[in-house]
Write an enzyme that holds these catalytic residues in place. Structure first.
Site, PDB file in Angstrom:
ATOM      1  N   GLN A 105     -35.157   6.434  12.094  1.00 35.67           N
ATOM      2  CA  GLN A 105     -34.618   5.510  11.908  1.00 35.67           C
ATOM      3  C   GLN A 105     -33.320   5.499  10.965  1.00 35.67           C
ATOM      4  O   GLN A 105     -33.782   5.624   9.933  1.00 35.67           O
ATOM      5  CB  GLN A 105     -35.155   4.109  11.988  1.00 35.67           C
ATOM      6  CG  GLN A 105     -36.389   3.768  13.643  1.00 35.67           C
ATOM      7  CD  GLN A 105     -37.277   4.493  13.498  1.00 35.67           C
ATOM      8  OE1 GLN A 105     -37.770   4.523  12.588  1.00 35.67           O
ATOM      9  NE2 GLN A 105     -37.677   4.960  14.949  1.00 35.67           N
TER      10      GLN A 105
ATOM     11  N   CYS B  63     -38.875  -1.992  12.235  1.00 34.89           N
ATOM     12  CA  CYS B  63     -39.354  -1.105  11.906  1.00 34.89           C
ATOM     13  C   CYS B  63     -39.732  -1.057  11.125  1.00 34.89           C
ATOM     14  O   CYS B  63     -39.065  -1.565   9.769  1.00 34.89           O
ATOM     15  CB  CYS B  63     -38.204   0.090  11.892  1.00 34.89           C
ATOM     16  SG  CYS B  63     -38.481   1.772  10.673  1.00 34.89           S
TER      17      CYS B  63
ATOM     18  N   CYS C   9     -45.419   5.152  12.035  1.00 33.71           N
ATOM     19  CA  CYS C   9     -45.143   3.921  12.419  1.00 33.71           C
ATOM     20  C   CYS C   9     -44.851   2.971  11.704  1.00 33.71           C
ATOM     21  O   CYS C   9     -46.282   2.171  12.266  1.00 33.71           O
ATOM     22  CB  CYS C   9     -44.823   4.030  13.803  1.00 33.71           C
ATOM     23  SG  CYS C   9     -43.935   2.886  14.695  1.00 33.71           S
TER      24      CYS C   9
END
Length: 293
Positions: A47, A76, A224
């Site tokens: 990201q 995120c 994640c």
């Protein structure tokens, strides 16, 4: 090349992050630039966290989140920790309030260097996740992959942590599943109109989970943060664990607490790798020369 913007290549437990400083600028990081940056092995990322000027009074910055395929992400957690570390190093500030497309997030850097991010309140309604059809109980929905009579994965818990998540529970090693093969199929399953993050999870004790995640728009990642939160909340909902757990991802451990006020607090580290500057339109970039006069 337009006026370059500073960036820092960082990671949160191996979740590869680029923190892009877009403050004081009217432009944005384009999808083409994101794809180009990700195409270079030196700057490959999961990201981009683009820091923009605040849009809402009482917030420090607006954070735009871009996946490695150029699509937009709503949340995120590992990337937010990287943003906090970068801004704390610059300003000395320890407490931050950010705005993202998913809402307002509060974060804090602790004395030991770990960073806590309030990931907000999970949403369990089928229309809020969202799903393409109604399920009254999202602790377990009808979805499987593999033969009907012997599915490889089935009956996931589903939840939104600002972005959609499906957690498939297994009793054996999470590494024994071909997530690189199943992930793309499940991410794009018609039941998920906005696609979904796909996690395989094993509750190893009432206080611990081990997970692997196929991230929507990014693929397999070492960590994640929103998936760790989604798995922790779903584990508590299905009585596999309590409300405070250690979640082990391929990159390390995250501490997740689902507080009594329904907010999910994620705590973990962030790591700086190198800095540089880049063109937000094209993705061309240059590394900062260390020790230059």
């Amino acid at each position: 090349m337009g006026t370059p913007a500073p960036f820092a290549k960082m990671n949160g437990l191996g979740n590869e992050i680029i923190v892009a400083d877009m403050r004081g600028r009217a432009d944005r990081v384009t999808p083409a630039a994101a794809i180009a940056i990700n195409g270079d092995p030196a700057t490959r990322f999961d990201q981009i966290m683009a820091i923009h000027n605040p849009r809402t009074p009482g917030t420090a910055h607006y954070i735009e989140i871009i996946n490695s395929d150029g699509s937009m992400a709503q949340a995120c957690g590992n990337g937010m920790r990287c943003v906090v570390q970068a801004l704390a190093a610059e300003t000395g500030q320890k407490l931050f309030t950010f705005e993202t497309v998913a809402g307002i997030l509060n974060a804090e850097e602790h004395a030991d260097g770990t960073i806590s991010v309030d990931m907000g309140v999970p949403r369990f309604g089928w229309q809020d996740i969202p799903l393409a059809e109604e399920f009254r109980d999202t602790r377990m929905i009808e979805l499987q992959i593999g033969p009907i009579d012997a599915p490889v994965l089935h009956s996931p818990s589903v939840v939104s942590m600002g972005n959609p998540h499906a957690i498939f529970w297994v009793d054996d090693d999470v590494w024994s599943y071909e997530l690189d093969r199943f992930g793309p199929l499940l991410e794009n399953h018609p039941i998920f109109p906005e696609r979904a993050n796909i996690t395989i999870a094993n509750a190893t004790s009432p206080e611990a989970l081990t997970i692997r995640t196929w991230e929507r728009g990014a693929g397999l990642t070492k960590a994640c943060g929103s998936a760790a939160c989604a798995a922790a909340v779903s584990a508590a909902r299905t009585r596999r664990t309590g409300r405070t757990v250690t979640v082990t991802v391929p990159g390390g451990d995250l501490s997740i607490e689902w507080r009594d006020d329904d907010h999910v607090i994620m705590t973990g580290p962030a790591e700086w790798e190198f800095s540089g500057s880049f063109d937000p339109a094209s993705g061309s970039w240059a590394r900062e020369q260390q020790g230059a006069a």
